[in-house]
Enzyme design. Structure first.
Site, mmCIF file in Angstrom:
data_model
loop_
_atom_site.group_PDB
_atom_site.id
_atom_site.type_symbol
_atom_site.label_atom_id
_atom_site.label_comp_id
_atom_site.label_asym_id
_atom_site.label_seq_id
_atom_site.Cartn_x
_atom_site.Cartn_y
_atom_site.Cartn_z
ATOM 1 N N LYS A 96 67.794 25.538 39.468
ATOM 2 C CA LYS A 96 69.139 26.127 39.119
ATOM 3 C C LYS A 96 70.237 25.522 38.579
ATOM 4 O O LYS A 96 70.019 24.493 37.587
ATOM 5 C CB LYS A 96 69.794 27.133 40.260
ATOM 6 C CG LYS A 96 68.355 28.138 40.701
ATOM 7 C CD LYS A 96 67.663 28.853 39.883
ATOM 8 C CE LYS A 96 66.547 29.580 40.473
ATOM 9 N NZ LYS A 96 65.543 30.367 39.641
ATOM 10 N N TYR A 111 67.811 35.764 48.987
ATOM 11 C CA TYR A 111 66.882 35.983 47.786
ATOM 12 C C TYR A 111 65.342 36.451 48.174
ATOM 13 O O TYR A 111 64.914 36.410 49.410
ATOM 14 C CB TYR A 111 66.294 34.365 47.294
ATOM 15 C CG TYR A 111 65.629 34.223 46.320
ATOM 16 C CD1 TYR A 111 65.618 34.874 44.973
ATOM 17 C CD2 TYR A 111 64.227 33.531 46.363
ATOM 18 C CE1 TYR A 111 64.576 34.771 43.786
ATOM 19 C CE2 TYR A 111 63.438 33.229 45.281
ATOM 20 C CZ TYR A 111 63.500 33.856 44.182
ATOM 21 O OH TYR A 111 62.512 34.026 43.183
ATOM 22 N N ARG A 120 52.394 10.582 47.619
ATOM 23 C CA ARG A 120 52.588 11.809 48.485
ATOM 24 C C ARG A 120 53.555 11.605 49.490
ATOM 25 O O ARG A 120 54.040 12.419 50.245
ATOM 26 C CB ARG A 120 51.371 12.647 49.086
ATOM 27 C CG ARG A 120 51.589 13.735 49.790
ATOM 28 C CD ARG A 120 50.310 14.772 50.025
ATOM 29 N NE ARG A 120 49.198 14.037 50.338
ATOM 30 C CZ ARG A 120 48.972 13.589 51.582
ATOM 31 N NH1 ARG A 120 49.631 13.614 52.437
ATOM 32 N NH2 ARG A 120 47.632 12.864 52.060
HETATM 33 C C1 PLP Z 1 69.071 31.370 46.132
HETATM 34 C C2 PLP Z 1 67.531 30.921 45.825
HETATM 35 N N1 PLP Z 1 67.025 30.278 46.654
HETATM 36 C C3 PLP Z 1 65.778 29.767 46.523
HETATM 37 C C4 PLP Z 1 65.031 30.055 45.098
HETATM 38 C C5 PLP Z 1 63.809 29.769 44.870
HETATM 39 O O1 PLP Z 1 63.697 28.621 43.816
HETATM 40 P P1 PLP Z 1 62.401 28.370 42.944
HETATM 41 O O2 PLP Z 1 62.433 29.270 42.015
HETATM 42 O O3 PLP Z 1 62.844 26.992 42.608
HETATM 43 O O4 PLP Z 1 61.258 28.253 43.942
HETATM 44 C C6 PLP Z 1 65.767 31.210 44.179
HETATM 45 C C7 PLP Z 1 65.269 31.274 43.093
HETATM 46 O O5 PLP Z 1 65.823 32.089 42.253
HETATM 47 C C8 PLP Z 1 67.192 31.336 44.568
HETATM 48 O O6 PLP Z 1 67.891 32.134 44.002
#
Ligand code: PLP
Length: 394
Positions: A207, A109, A55
Protein backbone atom coordinates in the site's frame (compact mmCIF):
# COMPACT_ATOMS: atom_id res chain seq x y z
CA UNK A 1 15.89 13.08 12.70
CA UNK A 2 12.81 14.20 10.75
CA UNK A 3 10.97 11.36 9.01
CA UNK A 4 11.46 13.25 5.73
CA UNK A 5 15.24 12.90 6.18
CA UNK A 6 15.17 9.38 7.63
CA UNK A 7 13.04 8.13 4.73
CA UNK A 8 15.63 9.41 2.25
CA UNK A 9 18.76 8.12 4.02
CA UNK A 10 17.96 5.17 6.32
CA UNK A 11 19.26 1.81 5.09
CA UNK A 12 21.73 3.40 2.68
CA UNK A 13 24.83 1.19 2.11
CA UNK A 14 27.75 2.14 4.33
CA UNK A 15 30.42 -0.34 3.29
CA UNK A 16 32.08 -1.20 -0.02
CA UNK A 17 35.60 -1.39 -1.28
CA UNK A 18 36.85 0.94 -2.71
CA UNK A 19 33.55 2.57 -3.72
CA UNK A 20 30.32 2.77 -1.76
CA UNK A 21 27.13 2.48 -3.83
CA UNK A 22 24.46 5.10 -3.15
CA UNK A 23 21.67 2.53 -3.24
CA UNK A 24 21.71 -1.15 -2.33
CA UNK A 25 21.93 -3.58 -5.21
CA UNK A 26 19.29 -6.19 -5.95
CA UNK A 27 21.26 -9.02 -4.41
CA UNK A 28 20.03 -12.31 -5.84
CA UNK A 29 22.54 -14.63 -4.14
CA UNK A 30 20.87 -17.50 -2.35
CA UNK A 31 24.04 -18.62 -0.57
CA UNK A 32 26.92 -16.69 0.98
CA UNK A 33 30.42 -17.86 1.90
CA UNK A 34 32.14 -16.63 5.05
CA UNK A 35 35.86 -15.99 5.69
CA UNK A 36 36.05 -19.34 7.48
CA UNK A 37 33.80 -22.09 8.80
CA UNK A 38 33.78 -20.76 12.37
CA UNK A 39 32.48 -17.40 11.13
CA UNK A 40 29.76 -19.12 9.09
CA UNK A 41 28.82 -21.03 12.25
CA UNK A 42 28.19 -17.82 14.21
CA UNK A 43 26.32 -16.21 11.30
CA UNK A 44 24.04 -19.24 10.98
CA UNK A 45 23.37 -19.08 14.71
CA UNK A 46 22.32 -15.45 14.33
CA UNK A 47 25.10 -14.47 16.75
CA UNK A 48 27.09 -12.38 14.27
CA UNK A 49 26.01 -10.08 11.44
CA UNK A 50 26.26 -11.51 7.96
CA UNK A 51 24.43 -13.69 5.50
CA UNK A 52 24.41 -17.43 4.89
CA UNK A 53 21.29 -18.46 2.97
CA UNK A 54 18.71 -16.04 1.59
CA UNK A 55 15.75 -17.56 3.45
CA UNK A 56 17.65 -16.51 6.59
CA UNK A 57 18.05 -12.95 5.32
CA UNK A 58 19.73 -11.14 2.46
CA UNK A 59 21.41 -7.77 1.80
CA UNK A 60 18.63 -6.00 -0.17
CA UNK A 61 16.03 -7.07 2.38
CA UNK A 62 18.35 -5.99 5.20
CA UNK A 63 18.59 -2.47 3.73
CA UNK A 64 14.78 -2.23 3.54
CA UNK A 65 14.39 -3.63 7.06
CA UNK A 66 16.93 -1.16 8.46
CA UNK A 67 15.07 1.75 6.85
CA UNK A 68 11.71 0.52 8.16
CA UNK A 69 13.18 0.10 11.68
CA UNK A 70 14.44 3.69 11.56
CA UNK A 71 11.06 5.08 10.50
CA UNK A 72 9.07 2.97 12.93
CA UNK A 73 11.43 3.20 15.94
CA UNK A 74 11.76 -0.60 15.99
CA UNK A 75 14.75 -2.76 16.96
CA UNK A 76 13.97 -5.61 14.58
CA UNK A 77 12.06 -6.12 11.33
CA UNK A 78 11.49 -8.83 8.75
CA UNK A 79 10.12 -8.11 5.32
CA UNK A 80 7.60 -10.74 4.21
CA UNK A 81 6.12 -11.78 0.87
CA UNK A 82 2.81 -9.94 1.45
CA UNK A 83 0.86 -8.10 4.10
CA UNK A 84 -1.03 -11.32 4.84
CA UNK A 85 2.27 -13.19 5.28
CA UNK A 86 3.28 -10.48 7.78
CA UNK A 87 -0.03 -10.94 9.64
CA UNK A 88 0.63 -14.70 9.92
CA UNK A 89 4.14 -14.08 11.27
CA UNK A 90 2.95 -11.40 13.70
CA UNK A 91 0.28 -13.72 15.10
CA UNK A 92 2.73 -16.61 15.54
CA UNK A 93 5.25 -14.24 17.11
CA UNK A 94 2.91 -13.80 20.08
CA UNK A 95 3.33 -17.51 20.86
CA UNK A 96 -0.27 -18.22 19.81
CA UNK A 97 -1.13 -21.90 20.21
CA UNK A 98 -4.10 -24.27 20.31
CA UNK A 99 -6.38 -23.47 23.23
CA UNK A 100 -5.51 -19.74 23.19
CA UNK A 101 -8.01 -16.98 22.67
CA UNK A 102 -7.22 -14.27 20.13
CA UNK A 103 -9.11 -10.99 20.17
CA UNK A 104 -9.59 -9.51 16.70
CA UNK A 105 -11.01 -6.06 15.97
CA UNK A 106 -14.34 -6.70 14.29
CA UNK A 107 -13.61 -4.05 11.67
CA UNK A 108 -10.38 -5.66 10.53
CA UNK A 109 -9.41 -6.14 6.89
CA UNK A 110 -11.62 -8.94 5.50
CA UNK A 111 -8.76 -11.43 5.06
CA UNK A 112 -7.57 -10.87 8.65
CA UNK A 113 -11.10 -11.57 9.86
CA UNK A 114 -11.36 -14.67 7.64
CA UNK A 115 -7.90 -15.97 8.67
CA UNK A 116 -8.87 -15.85 12.34
CA UNK A 117 -12.34 -17.25 11.73
CA UNK A 118 -11.27 -20.19 9.53
CA UNK A 119 -7.59 -21.24 9.59
CA UNK A 120 -6.82 -20.27 13.19
CA UNK A 121 -10.13 -21.64 14.47
CA UNK A 122 -9.37 -24.95 12.72
CA UNK A 123 -6.00 -25.05 14.49
CA UNK A 124 -7.66 -24.75 17.89
CA UNK A 125 -7.37 -21.00 18.48
CA UNK A 126 -10.55 -19.32 19.70
CA UNK A 127 -11.07 -16.00 17.87
CA UNK A 128 -13.33 -13.43 19.54
CA UNK A 129 -14.31 -10.37 17.50
CA UNK A 130 -14.48 -7.12 19.44
CA UNK A 131 -15.32 -3.47 18.89
CA UNK A 132 -11.85 -1.93 19.12
CA UNK A 133 -13.25 1.60 19.11
CA UNK A 134 -14.88 0.98 22.50
CA UNK A 135 -12.34 0.89 25.35
CA UNK A 136 -14.91 -0.34 27.89
CA UNK A 137 -15.87 -3.26 25.62
CA UNK A 138 -12.21 -4.05 25.03
CA UNK A 139 -11.43 -4.02 28.75
CA UNK A 140 -14.35 -6.35 29.45
CA UNK A 141 -13.33 -8.76 26.67
CA UNK A 142 -9.71 -8.81 27.88
CA UNK A 143 -10.80 -9.52 31.45
CA UNK A 144 -13.29 -12.21 30.44
CA UNK A 145 -11.25 -14.08 27.83
CA UNK A 146 -7.61 -13.56 28.96
CA UNK A 147 -6.41 -13.71 25.33
CA UNK A 148 -2.85 -14.28 24.12
CA UNK A 149 -3.12 -11.19 21.94
CA UNK A 150 -5.34 -8.54 20.39
CA UNK A 151 -4.93 -7.45 16.76
CA UNK A 152 -6.28 -4.04 15.71
CA UNK A 153 -6.04 -1.48 12.92
CA UNK A 154 -5.74 2.04 14.37
CA UNK A 155 -7.58 3.40 11.30
CA UNK A 156 -10.13 0.78 10.36
CA UNK A 157 -10.98 -0.47 6.90
CA UNK A 158 -13.24 0.74 5.34
CA UNK A 159 -15.13 2.99 7.78
CA UNK A 160 -12.07 4.78 9.19
CA UNK A 161 -13.01 4.27 12.80
CA UNK A 162 -10.11 4.74 15.21
CA UNK A 163 -8.62 2.53 17.89
CA UNK A 164 -6.73 4.45 20.57
CA UNK A 165 -3.38 2.61 20.47
CA UNK A 166 -1.94 4.03 23.70
CA UNK A 167 -5.02 3.27 25.80
CA UNK A 168 -5.45 -0.15 24.17
CA UNK A 169 -1.81 -1.13 24.81
CA UNK A 170 -2.24 -0.19 28.47
CA UNK A 171 -5.40 -2.30 28.75
CA UNK A 172 -3.77 -5.27 27.01
CA UNK A 173 -0.77 -5.21 29.32
CA UNK A 174 -2.98 -4.98 32.43
CA UNK A 175 -4.46 -8.31 31.31
CA UNK A 176 -1.24 -10.00 30.14
CA UNK A 177 -2.12 -9.77 26.44
CA UNK A 178 0.11 -8.59 23.60
CA UNK A 179 -1.06 -5.90 21.21
CA UNK A 180 -0.48 -6.32 17.46
CA UNK A 181 -1.12 -3.21 15.37
CA UNK A 182 -1.72 -3.42 11.62
CA UNK A 183 -0.71 0.15 10.77
CA UNK A 184 -1.04 -0.19 6.99
CA UNK A 185 -3.46 2.76 6.67
CA UNK A 186 -1.53 4.97 9.10
CA UNK A 187 2.08 4.32 7.99
CA UNK A 188 4.94 5.55 10.21
CA UNK A 189 4.28 9.04 8.84
CA UNK A 190 1.07 9.32 10.87
CA UNK A 191 1.61 6.98 13.81
CA UNK A 192 4.39 5.06 15.64
CA UNK A 193 2.48 2.35 17.51
CA UNK A 194 5.59 0.90 19.23
CA UNK A 195 6.23 4.26 20.93
CA UNK A 196 2.62 4.17 22.14
CA UNK A 197 3.06 0.77 23.78
CA UNK A 198 2.14 -1.71 21.01
CA UNK A 199 4.19 -4.93 21.11
CA UNK A 200 4.25 -5.81 17.41
CA UNK A 201 3.56 -3.62 14.36
CA UNK A 202 2.97 -4.74 10.80
CA UNK A 203 2.31 -3.13 7.46
CA UNK A 204 1.28 -4.28 4.04
CA UNK A 205 4.15 -2.76 2.01
CA UNK A 206 1.89 -3.16 -1.02
CA UNK A 207 0.00 0.00 0.00
CA UNK A 208 1.46 3.38 1.00
CA UNK A 209 5.03 2.27 1.67
CA UNK A 210 5.50 0.72 -1.78
CA UNK A 211 3.17 3.39 -3.08
CA UNK A 212 3.30 2.66 -6.81
CA UNK A 213 1.18 -0.49 -7.28
CA UNK A 214 4.15 -2.49 -8.47
CA UNK A 215 5.21 -4.45 -5.39
CA UNK A 216 3.47 -6.89 -3.06
CA UNK A 217 4.99 -7.18 0.40
CA UNK A 218 4.63 -6.89 4.14
CA UNK A 219 6.75 -6.25 7.20
CA UNK A 220 6.70 -7.19 10.89
CA UNK A 221 8.47 -4.85 13.34
CA UNK A 222 9.06 -5.17 17.06
CA UNK A 223 11.34 -4.43 20.00
CA UNK A 224 14.58 -6.32 20.71
CA UNK A 225 12.90 -8.94 22.92
CA UNK A 226 11.17 -10.36 19.84
CA UNK A 227 14.26 -10.33 17.57
CA UNK A 228 15.42 -13.95 17.93
CA UNK A 229 11.88 -15.37 17.66
CA UNK A 230 11.07 -13.18 14.66
CA UNK A 231 14.21 -14.38 12.90
CA UNK A 232 13.57 -18.05 13.57
CA UNK A 233 9.85 -17.83 12.72
CA UNK A 234 10.51 -16.25 9.35
CA UNK A 235 13.20 -18.84 8.63
CA UNK A 236 10.79 -21.66 9.46
CA UNK A 237 7.72 -20.28 7.69
CA UNK A 238 9.84 -19.34 4.68
CA UNK A 239 7.82 -16.37 3.41
CA UNK A 240 10.50 -13.67 3.14
CA UNK A 241 10.20 -10.91 0.56
CA UNK A 242 11.96 -11.43 -2.76
CA UNK A 243 14.97 -9.05 -3.17
CA UNK A 244 13.50 -7.46 -6.34
CA UNK A 245 10.41 -6.57 -4.34
CA UNK A 246 12.55 -5.38 -1.42
CA UNK A 247 14.37 -2.99 -3.76
CA UNK A 248 11.08 -1.56 -5.06
CA UNK A 249 9.63 -1.22 -1.56
CA UNK A 250 12.73 0.67 -0.40
CA UNK A 251 12.56 2.91 -3.45
CA UNK A 252 8.91 3.65 -2.62
CA UNK A 253 9.71 4.31 1.03
CA UNK A 254 12.15 7.11 0.08
CA UNK A 255 9.20 9.35 -0.85
CA UNK A 256 6.68 8.06 1.71
CA UNK A 257 6.48 11.29 3.78
CA UNK A 258 6.12 13.49 0.69
CA UNK A 259 3.40 11.30 -0.75
CA UNK A 260 1.59 10.96 2.60
CA UNK A 261 1.51 14.74 2.98
CA UNK A 262 -0.28 14.98 -0.37
CA UNK A 263 -2.55 11.96 0.26
CA UNK A 264 -3.66 13.50 3.59
CA UNK A 265 -4.22 16.95 2.17
CA UNK A 266 -6.18 15.72 -0.87
CA UNK A 267 -8.26 13.33 1.29
CA UNK A 268 -9.15 16.10 3.75
CA UNK A 269 -10.20 18.44 0.92
CA UNK A 270 -12.19 15.75 -0.92
CA UNK A 271 -13.93 14.66 2.32
CA UNK A 272 -15.05 18.22 3.11
CA UNK A 273 -16.16 18.76 -0.50
CA UNK A 274 -18.12 15.48 -0.61
CA UNK A 275 -20.21 16.47 2.42
CA UNK A 276 -21.76 19.22 0.27
CA UNK A 277 -22.38 17.14 -2.87
CA UNK A 278 -25.81 15.91 -3.98
CA UNK A 279 -26.20 12.13 -4.02
CA UNK A 280 -24.05 11.55 -0.91
CA UNK A 281 -25.69 10.20 2.25
CA UNK A 282 -22.65 10.19 4.57
CA UNK A 283 -18.90 10.87 4.50
CA UNK A 284 -16.53 9.00 6.83
CA UNK A 285 -13.21 10.75 7.49
CA UNK A 286 -11.47 11.19 10.87
CA UNK A 287 -10.52 14.77 9.99
CA UNK A 288 -14.14 15.90 9.70
CA UNK A 289 -15.43 17.56 12.90
CA UNK A 290 -18.59 15.40 12.53
CA UNK A 291 -16.56 12.15 12.74
CA UNK A 292 -17.61 10.48 16.02
CA UNK A 293 -13.95 10.18 17.12
CA UNK A 294 -12.66 13.50 15.82
CA UNK A 295 -11.18 14.44 19.24
CA UNK A 296 -9.22 11.17 19.37
CA UNK A 297 -8.14 11.73 15.75
CA UNK A 298 -6.66 15.12 16.68
CA UNK A 299 -4.76 13.55 19.58
CA UNK A 300 -3.63 10.32 17.91
CA UNK A 301 -2.97 11.63 14.40
CA UNK A 302 -1.51 15.11 14.91
CA UNK A 303 0.33 15.13 11.57
CA UNK A 304 -2.66 14.29 9.33
CA UNK A 305 -5.83 12.23 9.24
CA UNK A 306 -4.82 9.81 6.49
CA UNK A 307 -5.43 9.43 2.79
CA UNK A 308 -8.59 7.30 2.92
CA UNK A 309 -12.17 8.58 2.69
CA UNK A 310 -15.30 6.42 2.70
CA UNK A 311 -18.73 7.63 1.63
CA UNK A 312 -22.26 6.31 1.16
CA UNK A 313 -24.10 6.99 -2.06
CA UNK A 314 -27.61 8.16 -1.22
CA UNK A 315 -29.04 5.63 -3.70
CA UNK A 316 -27.63 2.98 -1.34
CA UNK A 317 -27.64 0.09 -3.77
CA UNK A 318 -25.25 -1.96 -5.86
CA UNK A 319 -26.59 -0.81 -9.25
CA UNK A 320 -25.91 2.87 -8.42
CA UNK A 321 -22.42 2.07 -7.11
CA UNK A 322 -21.56 0.11 -10.27
CA UNK A 323 -22.81 3.03 -12.46
CA UNK A 324 -20.66 5.39 -10.36
CA UNK A 325 -17.55 3.21 -10.73
CA UNK A 326 -18.03 2.80 -14.48
CA UNK A 327 -18.38 6.57 -14.96
CA UNK A 328 -14.99 7.39 -13.38
CA UNK A 329 -12.33 8.42 -15.89
CA UNK A 330 -9.34 9.24 -13.65
CA UNK A 331 -9.88 7.48 -10.33
CA UNK A 332 -8.99 3.79 -10.74
CA UNK A 333 -11.58 1.21 -9.67
CA UNK A 334 -9.08 -1.31 -8.27
CA UNK A 335 -8.78 -3.64 -5.29
CA UNK A 336 -5.99 -1.86 -3.46
CA UNK A 337 -5.09 1.49 -1.88
CA UNK A 338 -2.19 3.77 -1.12
CA UNK A 339 -0.86 4.25 -4.65
CA UNK A 340 0.03 7.57 -6.27
CA UNK A 341 -3.15 7.37 -8.38
CA UNK A 342 -6.54 7.83 -6.72
CA UNK A 343 -8.17 4.43 -6.28
CA UNK A 344 -11.70 3.42 -5.41
CA UNK A 345 -13.09 0.19 -4.07
CA UNK A 346 -16.57 -1.17 -3.38
CA UNK A 347 -16.15 -3.07 -0.05
CA UNK A 348 -19.32 -5.16 -0.48
CA UNK A 349 -17.88 -6.51 -3.74
CA UNK A 350 -14.19 -6.83 -2.84
CA UNK A 351 -12.48 -6.26 0.53
CA UNK A 352 -15.52 -7.39 2.56
CA UNK A 353 -17.01 -9.85 0.09
CA UNK A 354 -16.23 -12.77 2.41
CA UNK A 355 -18.50 -11.39 5.16
CA UNK A 356 -22.13 -12.54 5.27
CA UNK A 357 -24.15 -9.54 3.92
CA UNK A 358 -26.18 -9.12 7.12
CA UNK A 359 -23.05 -9.13 9.25
CA UNK A 360 -21.37 -6.67 6.86
CA UNK A 361 -24.37 -4.31 6.99
CA UNK A 362 -24.51 -4.61 10.78
CA UNK A 363 -20.91 -3.31 10.86
CA UNK A 364 -22.08 -0.23 8.92
CA UNK A 365 -20.61 -1.39 5.60
CA UNK A 366 -23.74 -0.84 3.55
CA UNK A 367 -24.56 -1.62 -0.08
CA UNK A 368 -23.94 2.02 -1.06
CA UNK A 369 -20.55 2.44 0.65
CA UNK A 370 -17.42 3.13 -1.42
CA UNK A 371 -13.85 3.66 -0.22
CA UNK A 372 -11.58 6.20 -1.87
CA UNK A 373 -7.80 6.23 -1.58
CA UNK A 374 -7.00 9.84 -2.44
CA UNK A 375 -4.04 9.96 -4.80
CA UNK A 376 -1.50 12.71 -5.30
CA UNK A 377 -3.04 14.14 -8.49
CA UNK A 378 -4.18 17.75 -8.62
CA UNK A 379 -7.15 18.12 -6.26
CA UNK A 380 -9.38 19.80 -8.85
CA UNK A 381 -8.96 16.86 -11.26
CA UNK A 382 -9.96 14.34 -8.55
CA UNK A 383 -13.03 16.40 -7.62
CA UNK A 384 -14.08 16.84 -11.26
CA UNK A 385 -13.89 13.10 -11.87
CA UNK A 386 -15.93 12.28 -8.74
CA UNK A 387 -18.50 14.97 -9.60
CA UNK A 388 -18.98 13.54 -13.10
CA UNK A 389 -19.42 10.01 -11.78
CA UNK A 390 -21.85 11.12 -9.06
CA UNK A 391 -23.98 12.80 -11.71
CA UNK A 392 -23.91 9.65 -13.85
CA UNK A 393 -24.92 7.46 -10.88
CA UNK A 394 -27.88 9.56 -9.72
C1 PLP B 1 -5.17 -3.06 6.49
C2 PLP B 1 -4.63 -4.16 5.61
N1 PLP B 1 -3.81 -5.07 6.17
C3 PLP B 1 -3.28 -6.07 5.43
C4 PLP B 1 -3.58 -6.22 4.10
C5 PLP B 1 -2.99 -7.37 3.32
O1 PLP B 1 -1.94 -6.92 2.53
P1 PLP B 1 -1.44 -7.70 1.22
O2 PLP B 1 -2.50 -7.54 0.19
O3 PLP B 1 -0.14 -7.03 0.91
O4 PLP B 1 -1.26 -9.14 1.61
C6 PLP B 1 -4.43 -5.30 3.48
C7 PLP B 1 -4.76 -5.44 2.05
O5 PLP B 1 -5.59 -4.74 1.50
C8 PLP B 1 -4.97 -4.25 4.26
O6 PLP B 1 -5.81 -3.34 3.73
Amino acid sequence: MSIFTAAVHAGRPEGGDPSIPSVPGIDLAVSFRAADAATLHTILAGEAPGFSYSRYGSPTNAALEAALCALEGAATARACASGMAAIHVALLLTGLEAGDTLLVAQESYGATFALADTVLRRLGVRPIFVDATDQAALGAALAEHQPRALIVEPISNPLLHLCDVEATARLCHEHGAQLIVDATFATPYLLRPLAQGADIVLHSLTKYIGGHDDVLGGVVLASERYAADLRSLTILTGGLLDPHAAYLALRGLRTLPLRMREHCSNAAEVAAWLTAQPGIAAVHYPGLPAHPQHDLARRMLPVGFGGMVAFDLAAGNEAAVLRFLDALRLVLPVTTLGGVASQILYPAMSSHRALPPDHRRALGIGDGLVRLSAGIEDLSDIKADLAGALAAAS
